[in-house]
Design a protein around this motif. Structure first.
Motif, short mmCIF file in Angstrom:
data_model
loop_
_atom_site.label_atom_id
_atom_site.label_comp_id
_atom_site.label_asym_id
_atom_site.label_seq_id
_atom_site.Cartn_x
_atom_site.Cartn_y
_atom_site.Cartn_z
N ALA A 124 0.81 -1.21 0.00
CA ALA A 124 0.00 0.00 0.00
C ALA A 124 0.85 1.26 0.00
O ALA A 124 0.44 2.29 -0.57
CB ALA A 124 -0.93 -0.01 1.21
N ASP A 125 2.02 1.22 0.60
CA ASP A 125 2.87 2.41 0.65
C ASP A 125 3.43 2.79 -0.70
O ASP A 125 3.87 3.93 -0.89
CB ASP A 125 4.01 2.20 1.66
N GLU A 126 3.40 1.86 -1.67
CA GLU A 126 3.95 2.14 -3.00
C GLU A 126 2.88 2.19 -4.09
O GLU A 126 3.18 2.61 -5.21
CB GLU A 126 5.00 1.10 -3.37
N ALA A 127 1.68 1.80 -3.78
CA ALA A 127 0.64 1.70 -4.82
C ALA A 127 0.02 3.04 -5.18
O ALA A 127 -0.59 3.18 -6.24
CB ALA A 127 -0.45 0.73 -4.37
N GLY A 128 0.17 4.04 -4.32
CA GLY A 128 -0.44 5.33 -4.58
C GLY A 128 -1.90 5.36 -4.16
O GLY A 128 -2.39 4.48 -3.45
N ASP A 129 -2.60 6.39 -4.61
CA ASP A 129 -4.00 6.59 -4.26
C ASP A 129 -4.85 5.51 -4.92
O ASP A 129 -4.92 5.45 -6.15
CB ASP A 129 -4.44 7.97 -4.73
N PRO A 130 -5.53 4.65 -4.15
CA PRO A 130 -6.33 3.60 -4.79
C PRO A 130 -7.53 4.13 -5.56
O PRO A 130 -8.16 3.39 -6.31
CB PRO A 130 -6.77 2.72 -3.61
N GLN A 131 -7.84 5.42 -5.39
CA GLN A 131 -8.97 6.02 -6.13
C GLN A 131 -8.49 6.81 -7.34
O GLN A 131 -9.24 7.63 -7.89
CB GLN A 131 -9.79 6.91 -5.22
N ALA A 132 -7.27 6.56 -7.79
CA ALA A 132 -6.74 7.27 -8.95
C ALA A 132 -5.97 6.31 -9.87
O ALA A 132 -4.93 6.66 -10.42
CB ALA A 132 -5.83 8.41 -8.50
N LEU A 133 -6.52 5.11 -10.04
CA LEU A 133 -5.85 4.09 -10.84
C LEU A 133 -6.66 3.78 -12.09
O LEU A 133 -7.86 3.53 -12.02
CB LEU A 133 -5.66 2.81 -10.01
N GLY A 134 -6.00 3.78 -13.23
CA GLY A 134 -6.64 3.39 -14.47
C GLY A 134 -6.69 1.88 -14.60
O GLY A 134 -5.76 1.18 -14.19
#
Length: 285
Positions: A192-202
């Protein structure tokens, strides 16, 4: 970190993909990537230290099968109709609360494994999804912040569905969602610390090279934090559990007639930003 499991089905070993794109063997550091690891901060710190040391053995990727990035999954919780555009294309009203169903853990296969078209199927469909992997026990979670603190990381999921079995054969959705191989997962678990914002993924999916789905998690009706919080009111989520959070528009069911459902010989490719790419060929069961 990008964590994964490689090797023959049932005998995968833990690995990580380093920043240079080299696959590194973790089997000398931890026994597997599973709920026990994801809940153990000390073990995860050992993995991070080993990665930083630059001394992990490299693995030859040529011909090496990639399995699902999480072993011994307890349950796969799924959220239906969770994108505004997908609900619209199916003619469904926007849900007032998350629609919850399950896939059996034994539907999970590797990201490039064969997907089987069930016997008698005429309406096998595709669904690219963001998968949430739980790393802390979630029970009656009260806030979005606490919900996100229970997330170990994210992965790509393919929620394959047989629409006739799901909708036209009576009862619940289970018959159309739990066919063998109907949940390719991976290639990686991105922490989770590297995945970024989970609401901004294409999210994107292609069938035989033709783009079918091209959406964003920004269109989710119930975002990741709300999904985890909500589900935890009805069941306990344990480390290693997976939540498939829904699919954007572009599934076969939403297309004009004749609907282009999947057939044996078709090739499906899918990806989520930062989480890697899957490719499956369909074969008859």
């Amino acid at each position: 970190m990008k964590l994964l499991r490689v090797g023959p089905a049932g005998a995968e070993r833990p690995a990580l993909l380093d920043d240079g794109g080299t696959l590194r063997d973790l089997s000398g550091v931890v026994p597997d990537i599973d709920g026990a690891l994801l809940a153990d901060d000390a073990a995860l710190d050992r993995v991070r230290a080993a990665a930083a040391s630059g001394e992990l053995p490299a693995l030859d990727q040529a011909g090496l099968r990639v399995g699902a990035p999480v072993g011994r999954i307890g349950k796969v919780v799924c959220i239906g109709l969770n994108y505004h555009d997908h609900a619209a294309e199916t003619g469904a009203a926007t849900p007032a609360e998350p629609v919850v169903f399950f896939k059996a853990a034994d539907t999970v296969v590797g990201p490039h494994d064969t997907v089987l078209v069930p016997r008698g199927s005429t309406k096998t469909d595709w669904e690219v999804e963001l998968a949430v992997v739980i790393g802390r026990t979630a029970r009656y979670v009260e806030s979005d912040a606490a919900a996100l603190a229970c997330v170990a990381g994210y992965a790509v999921a393919h929620d394959v569905s047989e629409r006739e079995f799901q909708i036209e054969r009576g009862g619940t959705w289970d018959k159309g969602k739990n066919c063998e191989t109907f949940n390719p997962l991976g290639p990686w678990l991105v922490t989770a610390d590297e995945a970024g914002d989970p609401q901004a993924l294409g999210l994107r999916l292609w069938v035989n090279g033709e783009l079918k789905q091209d959406g964003s998690t920004a269109d989710q009706i119930f975002p990741v934090a709300e999904v985890v919080r909500y589900v935890s009111q009805f069941m306990t989520l344990y480390p290693g559990d997976v939540i498939n959070t829904g699919t954007p528009a572009g599934v076969a069911m939403g297309q004009p007639e004749p609907k282009p459902y999947l057939r044996a010989g078709d090739v499906v490719e899918l990806e989520v930003d930062g989480l890697g790419r899957q490719r499956q060929e369909l074969k008859p069961a």
